[in-house]
Structures are given as structure tokens and as C-alpha cells.
Write an enzyme that holds these catalytic residues in place. Structure first.
Site, PDB file in Angstrom:
ATOM      1  N   GLY A  12      45.384  29.972  43.482  1.00  0.00           N
ATOM      2  CA  GLY A  12      44.768  31.272  43.242  1.00  0.00           C
ATOM      3  C   GLY A  12      45.090  31.712  41.835  1.00  0.00           C
ATOM      4  N   GLY A  13      44.793  32.973  41.513  1.00  0.00           N
ATOM      5  CA  GLY A  13      45.012  33.455  40.173  1.00  0.00           C
ATOM      6  C   GLY A  13      46.481  33.472  39.777  1.00  0.00           C
ATOM      7  CE  LYS A  23      52.152  34.473  47.398  1.00  0.00           C
ATOM      8  NZ  LYS A  23      51.333  35.635  47.819  1.00  0.00           N
ATOM      9  N   GLY A  59      46.664  24.520  47.876  1.00  0.00           N
ATOM     10  CA  GLY A  59      45.798  25.640  47.513  1.00  0.00           C
ATOM     11  C   GLY A  59      46.210  26.245  46.188  1.00  0.00           C
ATOM     12  CG  ASP A  62      43.125  42.856  49.615  1.00  0.00           C
ATOM     13  OD1 ASP A  62      41.927  43.209  49.632  1.00  0.00           O
ATOM     14  OD2 ASP A  62      43.536  41.874  48.981  1.00  0.00           O
ATOM     15  N   GLY A  86      48.833  31.169  40.726  1.00  0.00           N
ATOM     16  CA  GLY A  86      49.398  29.836  40.593  1.00  0.00           C
ATOM     17  C   GLY A  86      48.989  28.960  41.757  1.00  0.00           C
ATOM     18  CE  LYS A  87      47.908  23.482  40.511  1.00  0.00           C
ATOM     19  NZ  LYS A  87      47.996  22.032  40.201  1.00  0.00           N
ATOM     20  CB  VAL A  88      50.052  27.647  48.098  1.00  0.00           C
ATOM     21  CG1 VAL A  88      50.846  27.630  49.390  1.00  0.00           C
ATOM     22  CG2 VAL A  88      49.790  29.065  47.665  1.00  0.00           C
TER      23      VAL A  88
END
Length: 960
Positions: free
Chosen positions: A645-646, A664, A643, A760, A648-650
Site C-alpha cells: 500500500g502507500g 505491516k 501485499g 473508515d 510500504g509492504k506487508v
């Protein structure tokens, strides 16, 4: 004496040269302040000098910054006051960055030289400031596809230079502002503006007759999908430059003005889905009219108008349910450009005669639900579709073999247009690459073209798309743009009668674009510099996708050669002076860099090997070494990439014990999200609950930021509700997940020490384990409540639009009840399987509007997920909805606590015959069976992405 003067002059000349080459100090300071606020900036931002080193997206005139254009850069942050000190700025374009959020500050009015203000597809919300009208040179104002609320600022009427005004696809409400006397402006003052784009908002009230005048030069007037009422004013007929008019999907009523046929330049007229009455207007003379939509109105019963055959340019006629009577003249079908005729559910009668000379462009005649008694085609074959279902001609008894026109045609399964390869054999590409039309594997820049008006209706014809493709190729040709080829595919119409087209642009000479290339391409769309062929296509908007494959940014420039030349010319004495100055400069720069590093690095004084002083007291989480994690992930291999996201990566990792973990990893060396990184470590290391995701450790060395979590195999709740995961959620499972998530949040509020407000809560942050037990995740925005902060914390507003507590937004005072509001939205998402904001509709408002407690399921069958509304066992749904609506009360004092919410969900489960404390499956199918085949992972998209503001999804955004 002479040598001293010469030396002094040389030093002054050198000083002047250096100053002339550098960015204005105020401008440079403003840009560096933005670096502190924004995440994911281009790779060469932060190099020596913005103008000299050509920072991506920055253009300068002499030493002043005149252009800041960074569309499609995946930026995150807010538009701060620092931008507004760029006093020479002429262009500001931050389009297609959903992570740019918050309000548009009033300081925007300070940019007096601004010509283009373009913020398309960002995450802005709140009112548009009145100071927008203080920009005397503005020509392009594009704020569409955001979450702006409140009225249209009447001050916009002051911008006499305005050419393009696009506020579409927001949440603007109130009436259309017009002037009131010589000193109070309104939109009617914009006589030189060509484009009024206000569709897909919540504007209401009548359309002011004063809005239009013969002095106006409008060509596009778009107010579709609002809440406008009253009559269409006759002054509209005075604007004879109009080419596209859309007022469909409103609540207009009364008669249409008789002078509409004055609009002789009009190509498209959309008035469907209103409450218009009276006779149809006479449109004779509208020889340019191409598309006419009048469906679902209440016009007086009238015979087919005699002016139908006079519309010589007509391609599309859609008048469904408009009380038409009589027989269609055969001459109508002779119109040479006619493609689509839809006259369903009227009272047409007599014989359908298509006559000789029928248009060879004709694709469909749909007349179902009328009173046609016969069809006469004199035995001639025809290639277009005719539908006469539910007419007397198809209801005769004894017909053994029904005619083709008496059955509904099957859905057209043939693929629509897709760009073919250019005399080559496409490759089978890997690693996310796509084969281009020239059969090269590359990472294209992608997006969606959304056309708000069309001059054709046959999506099966390749001609318009080939024309568009050639037009795009010509515009984006190399070397003006770094584009090798373009590809179009999947043309389709959405519910708003917009044509959507997927677009791919492939890089020239390499397999990926650099940051400058993407910025230039995206800006050509957002600024409307690119114009499609006007023979087929009307106004459009482009929606750029985030680009994930940037090549290295441009190399930093070096000034060493300048220094060498100066030293050689000036001699030893000047060199000595320069060395001294350089030493002082370097020392100051080093000190400044050290301070910046200290400020941006929340762990600058944190030695993970110690456990005292400023070090967080970590309970159960340990510090991993970089080499360890490298080994556990097989050198962060692509196979273990699960995966992104903003931040970086997982990666999936396997510990020596065999335990799976999720790692993460922030972008290497970026330090972006550092405060959130520290927050998540400090909070998660202190919380331990079966319904909260467990933090196992962290890594903070070699410029890396990594968090190590337990591996949660069944993705996010959002994935399951949307059907992406393949997991089936019946009512019992949804109750179980709700209870688990509620218990997790209640633990944070009531048992954690100190108490924690999550900030959130959303479906992407609720993860499901192998038995579909819910786990609350992502604590990057969380806020601990100290003893001095009992009751509330005054803080900058953060969260996700759609879930955000309006009371928190208005007061900036954060309480546990803010999480309760978000949880109420989550509950509505659980029973509807809809995103909180979908197609511009806010789920809280939709439920509140439709809810009727006197009826079964509160009259919400059309909103509830069919799995629930049609299920055989859905006990407790109504009580569940009641609880959710209490959670989203306007005042936090009227909402339950999370502890109270947990007890009520437990009661609902008992009502449904379930044991709230059971860990077993809740129906005949086990959780494992339900999750079988699910291959999605939670650590993707926004599930674990750090947020410094309001991360917005592609769905429409709305604030309660």
C-alpha cells in the site's frame, strides 16, 4: 585599510554568491511545509536546497520556483495553503495521484502567474472555488477525473487566455453558466478557448443559446453523459471551427437546428440517446463528417435521406431506432472510407442492394429488426459482415439452410491489436517484469489512453494503432525522454463510446525508471504536450497507473568544492569567518533537524522497555525486535511479500510457535504515517473482540515502523464481493458477515474504553477469517472519544469517498453516527456487489431513485447482485435494504445506533431461518468449501493502507 576593504568586499561577494545559488527563502519554506503534509514524496526531497539540488518535479528561474510537477508519484495528502505562497509558480501538475484529496482551496487564486493548472485523476472533492477565475495568465485548466461537486464557476469566463478547459468526469451539477450583462462573466466570454470538455457530469437545464457565437474558436465541444434538457440551440451552427461535438446521453428534445450543415469542419457528431424529435436535418455539404451517431431518438418517420451518399468522409454511421423508412441506395455503400453501418430497429424495407464498387474498408452492415424483403448481391462474394436477422428476408418458411446473414455472428474472439516484438524473441520475465517490444525485461510505466472521439471504427484493423505506436515512439524517443520503446494492447470500447487502450512505456538503458523519468512522461500526457495522430484520433485523456519500481533518486549535490575554492582564495582570516558562520549554521540546522525529527516522530520520547509516563498502556501487544521479524519473514523475502500500500509492504511471518502473522512494514526510515502508526498501536492494543482484527505487537527500532497482526487468510469482503477471491457469498453468508462486522463496530462504540469511532468503515477494511467471520481492520484513522468529547469531536475530515458521512463532511463534527452512515453504504455494497461509486453513479442515490416499496424486491432487481435477486432463499432482503437506507439518512439523528443495527440484523437472520449466534455454516456448502482455492490476501491495495485524507479508488467518486 585597503586590505580590510578587500576582505569586506570578498565576504560580501561570497554572501551574494551563496544567496544567488539558494532557493528563495519563502519558496523553500513553502516546499518544506509540503513535506510535512504530503506522503510518498520523491527520494531527494529534503536535501539541502530545492533549486540547487534539483528536487524531482521542481524547476526554478534564478532563485524562484516556477514549476511543481509531480504526476504519478503516489502522493498522499492535501493541497495546503503553503503552495499558494509560491508567487512565481507557472505550472502546477499533481495528476494521477489519487491520494491527493480534500477540497481545492480558494487560495489557488493567489497564483497570479500560473499558466498550467493540471490536477487530473486526483481525489479532490467539493466545489471548484470562484477564485479560479482570478488567474489572468491561465492557458490550461484540467480538473477532470476527480470528485468535484457544485456548479461550474462562472468566474472561469474571466480567463481570456484559456486554451484548454477540461472539467469532465466529475460530479458537477447545475446549469451551464453564461454571462449576464457586462460585469457578470460566463463561458460565452471564452472566445479564444479551443476545448470545452464537460462530459460525464450531472449538468442540467437547457443549453443556453448565448453560449455560442461566431466569434468562438472552439474545436472540441464535449457535453456527453449529463442531464441537459431542452433544444440544441441554432447558435451552435455559428461556431464553424468545431471538429468534435458530443451531446449524447442527455435529455435533449425538440427539433435539431436546420443550420447544422454550416459546421463544414465537423468530424464527429454524437447525439444518440436523447429525446430529439422532428425531421432529420439536412447535412449535405458536411464533407468532413467522419462519425455520425443519432441512435435512440424520436425523429419523424422519414425516408433514407438523400444526403447519405454525399458524406464523402464518413466511416461510421449509427442510427439505431430513429424511425428511418424506405430503401438504402446502393450508392451509399460506395463511400470509399465507410467502415461501419448500424441501422437496426428502423422500418427500412425493399431490397438491400450493396451494388458494385462497395468500399474496401467496409466491415459491417447491421440492419437487424427492419422490414427488408430481399438481398441482392448478384452472387458476388463479400468479406464484410451483413446482419439481416428479424427481417422478412430471413423469416421465410421452408428454408433448410439459412443464409449467413440470417444468424447473429458469434462474438469475435480473435485478439485485437497488440504491439509485436521487433524482430526478436520475447523473454519470459519474472518478478513483475514485462518483456518489451525490443525483448528486454523491465518494469514499464503503464496507463490507459482514453480517446473521447475517433475517426475510425474498425478496431480489428492494425493501421490506426501502428500509426499511434509510431507517433508515441517518435515523441518519447531518447534522449528527450528516458524511453526505449512503447507497447499498445487491448483496444476496446467502453459504454461511453470511448476507445480505451493499454499503454506501456519501457525504460531506456535500465530495467526501471527513476522518479524524474516517470514525472516527465506523465506530465507530457497530463499537459497534452503529447498529441496523437489526428488522422485517426480525437481528444484524449490519459490515466496513469501508480509506479511501484522506482530506481534510486538522483544523488544529492555537494558544495564542498565551492567551500574549498573560497577558502583557498580568501586566506586564513576569511576561512575563520566562514568556519564560524558555518558552525552557527550547522548548529541551527542540527537544532532544526532535531525539532523536525521530534515533531515527525510520535515515539521520540517513548522507551518501549518502560510502562509509565507517556508510554501507551499496551494490553496483549508486545514490542518485537527487528532481528526477530527479519528471521520470521526469512529476511523479508519476496516469497513472503503478500501485499502493499502507500505506506510500504506487508509480509507473512511464522513465529517460533508456528503461528502465522501479518507484518505491516512502513517504508524504511520514512516515518510517514507515524501518527496513524501510533494511533493503531494505542487503539488496537486496548480492544479485544472476535470481530476486530487482533494486534499482536509492533516494532519501532532502526528507523523501522512495523505492526504485527493476526493472519486473516480469506482476504477482504471487497475481494469476495468482486469475485477476485473466488469465494461465493450467498445471502446467508452475507447476512452472517454483516452481523459480524456490525458487532465489531458496535463494540468499538459502546464497550471499548474509551469509545472509538473508526472513521473508515468500508469493504476493504472488513476481513474474513477461515470460516468467513468478519473482522474490522485498519484503525489508522480512528478517533477515541474522551469524556470531554461526548456527543461529537470537532476534527479534520478524514475517510473514504463514497462511504463518507455528508453531515460530518459539512460540519466537521465527528460522531458515532458517521460510522453508521459508512456502514449503511457497506450494506448496500453487500446486497449489490457494486462499489459505492461506480461509473460516476453513487449507490445511495441509485437505490433511493429506483426504490419502489410497492413492488417485489422494491423494484431493485437491476441493481441487486444476481446471486440475491435470483436466489431461491433471499428472505429479509427488503428489510435489510430498509435498514441500510435508514443508516444513510441525511441527519445523523435519524440513523440507528450500531447497537440497534445489530439487533435488527439478528432479527433479519431469524426471519431467514438462521441462528444469529451460530458459528456453523449457513447452507449446505461449508464456509471452508466456499473459500476453497481463494489465494488473495487482505493486506494489499488499500486494505491496510494508511490514509491522511480521502483515498480514492479508480472508480468514479461521488459525495452524497
Amino acid at each position: 585599510m585597503g586590505s580590510a576593504v578587500w576582505l569586506f568586499s570578498l565576504v560580501v561577494s561570497i554572501h551574494i554568491y551563496i544567496i544567488a545559488a539558494a532557493t528563495n527563502p519563502d519558496d523553500a519554506s513553502a516546499l518544506r511545509s509540503l513535506m510535512d503534509e504530503w506522503k510518498n514524496l520523491p527520494s531527494n526531497w529534503g536535501s539541502a536546497d530545492p533549486c540547487d539540488d534539483k528536487w524531482v518535479g521542481i524547476k526554478c528561474n534564478d532563485s524562484r520556483v516556477t514549476s511543481l510537477k509531480l504526476p504519478s508519484m503516489k502522493l498522499e495528502g492535501q493541497l495546503t495553503g503553503d503552495v499558494f505562497s509560491l508567487s512565481e509558480l507557472q505550472e502546477l501538475d499533481l495528476s494521477y495521484n489519487e491520494g491527493i484529496t480534500g477540497s481545492l482551496p480558494p487560495g489557488i487564486g493567489n497564483l497570479k502567474k500560473l499558466i498550467n493548472l493540471i490536477l487530473v485523476g486526483c481525489g479532490f472533492f467539493g466545489p471548484i472555488p470562484d477564485t479560479i477565475g482570478a488567474l489572468p495568465q491561465l492557458r490550461v485548466l484540467s480538473l477532470n477525473s476527480n470528485g468535484f461537486t457544485g456548479p461550474i464557476p462562472r468566474s472561469i469566463g474571466n480567463i481570456s487566455t484559456l486554451y484548454w478547459l477540461d472539467l469532465a468526469d466529475n460530479l458537477l451539477d447545475g446549469e451551464i453558466p453564461v454571462s449576464d450583462g457586462p460585469t457578470t462573466p460566463g463561458l460565452d466570454w471564452l472566445v479564444h478557448t479551443k476545448h470545452f470538455h464537460f462530459g460525464k457530469n450531472q449538468l442540467s437545464g437547457p443549453i443556453p443559446s448565448k453560449l455560442f457565437s461566431s466569434e468562438m474558436t472552439l474545436i472540441h465541444l464535449l457535453f456527453e453523459s449529463n442531464r441537459l434538457s431542452g433544444a440544441l440551440p441554432s447558435t451552435l451552427g455559428l461556431v464553424q471551427t468545431l471538429q468534435v461535438v458530443r451531446f449524447d446521453n442527455n435529455s435533449l428534445k425538440e427539433d435539431l437546428p436546420l443550420n447544422l450543415n454550416n459546421l463544414t469542419s465537423l468530424n464527429d457528431l454524437y447525439l444518440s440517446n436523447n429525446r430529439l424529435t422532428g425531421p432529420l436535418p439536412n447535412l449535405t455539404g458536411m464533407s468532413s463528417l467522419n462519425t455520425l451517431y443519432l441512435s435512440n431518438n424520436s425523429f419523424n418517420s422519414t425516408d433514407i435521406p438523400s444526403w447519405f451518399p454525399t458524406l464523402s468522409s464518413l466511416t461510421t454511421l449509427v442510427m439505431e431506432d430513429t424511425q428511418l423508412t424506405g430503401q438504402i441506395p446502393a450508392s451509399f455503400f460506395n463511400l470509399r472510407r465507410l467502415e461501419t453501418v448500424v441501422l437496426k430497429y428502423n422500418s427500412l424495407d425493399g431490397t438491400l442492394d450493396i451494388g458494385p464498387g462497395v468500399s474496401d474498408q467496409l466491415e459491417i452492415i447491421d440492419l437487424q429488426g427492419n422490414s427488408i424483403t430481399d438481398f441482392n448481391n448478384t452472387g458476388r462474394p463479400y468479406t464484410f459482415e451483413i446482419i439481416l436477422v428479424d427481417n422478412p428476408v430471413c423469416q421465410e418458411t421452408g428454408t433448410a439452410n439459412p443464409q449467413p446473414y440470417c444468424t447473429l455472428p458469434p462474438p469475435d474472439s480473435s485478439p485485437l491489436y497488440s504491439t509485436p516484438p521487433q524482430n526478436c524473441q520475447p523473454y519470459s520475465c519474472g518478478s513483475g517484469q514485462i518483456s518489451s517490444p525490443t525483448c528486454r525485461c523491465a518494469y514499464p510505466y503503464t496507463g490507459t489512453l482514453e480517446f473521447r472521439a475517433l475517426f475510425f471504427s474498425d478496431l480489428g484493423s492494425p493501421t490506426p494503432f501502428v500509426s499511434l505506436e509510431q507517433n508515441l515512439t517518435q515523441f518519447f524517443k531518447f534522449p528527450e525522454f528516458p524511453v526505449d520503446s512503447v507497447s499498445l494492447r487491448n483496444p476496446r470500447m467502453d459504454p461511453y463510446q470511448y476507445l480505451l487502450l493499454d499503454l506501456e512505456l519501457f525504460p531506456y538503458g535500465q530495467d526501471r525508471f527513476n522518479e524524474t523519468g516517470v514525472s516527465e512522461i506523465a506530465s507530457a500526457f497530463s499537459s497534452q504536450d503529447y498529441k496523437p495522430p489526428d488522422m485517426y484520433f480525437g481528444p484524449y485523456v490519459f490515466r496513469g497507473d501508480p509506479y511501484e519500481y522506482f530506481s534510486d533518486g538522483p544523488a544529492h549535490s555537494s558544495k564542498s568544492s565551492v567551500g574549498i575554492a573560497i577558502g583557498a582564495a580568501a586566506g586564513a582570516s576569511v576561512l575563520f569567518v566562514l568556519l564560524v558562520l558555518a558552525g552557527i549554521y550547522a548548529y541551527r540546522q542540527r537544532k532544526r533537524a532535531d525539532r523536525a525529527t521530534l515533531e515527525s516522530n510520535p515515539f521520540a520520547h517513548w522507551d518501549p522497555k518502560k510502562s509509565s509516563g507517556s508510554i501507551p498502556q499496551l494490553k496483549g501487544a508486545r514490542c518485537f525486535g527487528f532481528e526477530e521479524l527479519k528471521k520470521y519473514t526469512k529476511n523479508f523475502s519476496e516469497a513472503n511479500d503478500i501485499g502493499s500500500g502507500g505506506y510500504g509492504k506487508v509480509y507473512r511471518g511464522t513465529l517460533p510457535t508456528g503461528e502465522l502473522v501479518a507484518i505491516k512494514r512502513a517504508q524504511q526510515g520514512s516515518m510517514q504515517g507515524g501518527l496513524e502508526f501510533k494511533t493503531e498501536i494505542e487503539l488496537l492494543s486496548r480492544v479485544h473482540h472476535k470481530n476486530v482484527v487482533s494486534l499482536l505487537g509492533f516494532c519501532f527500532e532502526r528507523g523501522e515502523q512495523m505492526l504485527i497482526y493476526e493472519y486473516v487468510p480469506n482476504g477482504s469482503l471487497s475481494d469476495s464481493l468482486s469475485g477476485k477471491s473466488g469465494i461465493r457469498l450467498d445471502w446467508a453468508r452475507r447476512l452472517k458477515i454483516t452481523l459480524g462486522a456490525a458487532r465489531g463496530v458496535a463494540y468499538l462504540h459502546e464497550l471499548a474504553n474509551p469509545p472509538i469511532i473508526h472513521r473508515d468503515i468500508k469493504s476493504t477494511n472488513i476481513l474474513l477469517d477461515e470460516r468467513l467471520n468478519a473482522k474490522v481492520a485498519d484503525f489508522g484513522l480512528s478517533k477515541p472519544m474522551g469524556d470531554s468529547e461526548k456527543g461529537h469531536v470537532s476534527t479534520q475530515v478524514k475517510g473514504t469517498m463514497g462511504y463518507l458521512d455528508p453531515e460530518y463532511y459539512m460540519t466537521q463534527q465527528l460522531t458515532e453516527k458517521s460510522d453508521v452512515y459508512s456502514f449503511g453504504v457497506l450494506m448496500l455494497e453487500i446486497v449489490t456487489a457494486r462499489r459505492p461509486i461506480e461509473r460516476g453513479k453513487y449507490i445511495v442515490r441509485e437505490v433511493r431513485t429506483c426504490m419502489d416499496k410497492t413492488k417485489s424486491l422494491y423494484n431493485l432487481q437491476q441493481i441487486l447482485d444476481p446471486t440475491i435477486s435470483s436466489g431461491t432463499s433471499s428472505k429479509g432482503v427488503e428489510r435489510f435494504i430498509d435498514l441500510a437506507m435508514r443508516c444513510v439518512e441525511e441527519s445523523g439523528a435519524d440513523r440507528p445506533t450500531m447497537g440497534e443495527l445489530v439487533k435488527e440484523v439478528e432479527d433479519i437472520m431469524q426471519m431467514a431461518g438462521m441462528n444469529p449466534n451460530s458459528e456453523s455454516a449457513t447452507s449446505s456448502e461449508t464456509y471452508e468449501d466456499a473459500a476453497k482455492g481463494a489465494d488473495l490476501h487482505p493486506y494489499s491495495d488499500e486494505s491496510f493502507a494508511y490514509s491522511g485524507g480521502f483515498p480514492m479508488s479508480a472508480a468514479k467518486k461521488e459525495l452524497h
